[in-house]
Design a protein around this motif. Structure first.
Motif, PDB file in Angstrom:
ATOM      1  N   THR A 111       0.810  -1.208   0.000  1.00 43.96           N
ATOM      2  CA  THR A 111       0.000   0.000   0.000  1.00 43.96           C
ATOM      3  C   THR A 111       0.849   1.267   0.000  1.00 43.96           C
ATOM      4  N   LEU A 112       2.146   1.153   0.270  1.00 45.50           N
ATOM      5  CA  LEU A 112       2.995   2.342   0.279  1.00 45.50           C
ATOM      6  C   LEU A 112       3.096   2.988  -1.098  1.00 45.50           C
ATOM      7  N   GLY A 113       2.761   2.241  -2.146  1.00 50.74           N
ATOM      8  CA  GLY A 113       2.812   2.790  -3.488  1.00 50.74           C
ATOM      9  C   GLY A 113       1.575   3.572  -3.887  1.00 50.74           C
ATOM     10  N   LEU A 114       0.603   3.710  -2.967  1.00 47.35           N
ATOM     11  CA  LEU A 114      -0.630   4.434  -3.291  1.00 47.35           C
ATOM     12  C   LEU A 114      -0.425   5.938  -3.123  1.00 47.35           C
ATOM     13  N   PRO A 115      -1.265   6.747  -3.778  1.00 52.62           N
ATOM     14  CA  PRO A 115      -1.130   8.205  -3.680  1.00 52.62           C
ATOM     15  C   PRO A 115      -1.201   8.679  -2.231  1.00 52.62           C
ATOM     16  N   PRO A 131      10.023   6.693  -9.444  1.00 51.35           N
ATOM     17  CA  PRO A 131      10.986   5.625  -9.710  1.00 51.35           C
ATOM     18  C   PRO A 131      12.152   5.701  -8.717  1.00 51.35           C
ATOM     19  N   PRO A 132      12.802   4.574  -8.366  1.00 53.25           N
ATOM     20  CA  PRO A 132      12.493   3.245  -8.906  1.00 53.25           C
ATOM     21  C   PRO A 132      11.368   2.518  -8.159  1.00 53.25           C
ATOM     22  N   PHE A 133      10.836   3.137  -7.065  1.00 55.28           N
ATOM     23  CA  PHE A 133       9.875   2.416  -6.231  1.00 55.28           C
ATOM     24  C   PHE A 133       8.541   2.203  -6.937  1.00 55.28           C
ATOM     25  N   SER A 134       8.187   3.118  -7.850  1.00 53.14           N
ATOM     26  CA  SER A 134       6.958   2.900  -8.615  1.00 53.14           C
ATOM     27  C   SER A 134       7.099   1.731  -9.581  1.00 53.14           C
ATOM     28  N   ASP A 135       8.344   1.278  -9.809  1.00 50.02           N
ATOM     29  CA  ASP A 135       8.553   0.097 -10.661  1.00 50.02           C
ATOM     30  C   ASP A 135       7.857  -1.134 -10.095  1.00 50.02           C
ATOM     31  N   ARG A 136       7.679  -1.165  -8.776  1.00 50.22           N
ATOM     32  CA  ARG A 136       7.024  -2.325  -8.159  1.00 50.22           C
ATOM     33  C   ARG A 136       5.598  -2.476  -8.682  1.00 50.22           C
TER      34      ARG A 136
END
Length: 227
Positions: A111-115, A131-136
């Motif tokens: 869930t850390l990748g959510l807005p 990036p690069p974490f949004s790559d997940r």
């Protein structure tokens, strides 16, 4: 069901193996070491030797099963982009083995990748510009794509940043040790900033239910304490 699990010897993987076995399923767990194999056997599963970079072992494990739970991930934050690429290659290989069968392929995400600054739901899109974490998030995109094009029942399980339970060696125990050292519990600002969390046994139950009843191309949040 006979279920192939990557990360079966891990913190979430072990209770998942136990939960599935308790409800009559069989588990084939990916083991990259003797210690992993021993942990899988102790939890009630059968070890399958290999690792995330051994795509043939992943294909064999998936092909020999009625469904796949992909929990393993290489947490190399010095080269996170490569870790994400390895993850996608593993998903692609297992998806290929399941193509046209309608069998489930569950992957782990977070869930850390959510807005930021808004309530994240299972319908929320992941951020694309970090990036690069949004790559997940590209792994999730791949599972949705495989569901549509390859005839599998792909599902994304977005875990909260804190999955806790006996044996936890992550963020919460680290904070607890700091608090013990200083003799006080600290928080930021007015304390309204909270991370969502869940117990690892509850996460295991959701994984089992998703395998048994979940849809195709869907996302689930195993959240017990909302943040």
């Amino acid at each position: 069901m006979r279920v192939f699990i990557t990360g079966a010897a891990g913190f979430i993987g072990r209770p998942t193996v136990e939960e599935l076995v308790k409800h009559g399923h069989q588990v084939l767990g990916l083991a990259r070491s003797d210690a992993n194999a021993e942990a899988i056997i102790k939890a009630g599963g059968e070890p399958h030797r290999g690792d995330l970079k051994d795509l043939e072992s992943l294909k064999r494990g998936a092909a020999a099963s009625d469904g796949v739970v992909h929990l393993a991930f290489i947490h190399d934050f010095q080269d996170f982009g490569t870790s994400c690429a390895t993850d996608r290659a593993a998903i692609e290989a297992m998806g290929e083995a399941l193509a046209g069968t309608g069998k489930p392929l569950l992957i782990s995400s977070g869930t850390l990748g959510l807005p930021k600054g808004e309530l994240g739901t299972e319908d929320s899109e992941q951020e694309r510009d970090n990036p690069p974490f949004s790559d997940r998030g590209l792994s999730s995109d791949l599972v949705y794509k495989l569901s549509k094009e390859k005839g599998i029942r792909g599902q994304v399980i977005r875990f909260p940043p804190t999955v806790h339970g006996v044996g936890d060696w992550g963020f919460v125990p680290h904070l607890a040790n700091i608090f013990r050292e200083h003799g006080t519990a600290m928080y930021v600002g007015d304390g309204s900033a909270r991370w969502p969390a869940t117990h690892r046994n509850d996460a295991a139950v959701l994984i089992r239910l998703a395998l048994e009843k979940g849809g195709a191309g869907v996302t689930y949040h195993p959240i017990a304490e909302e943040g």
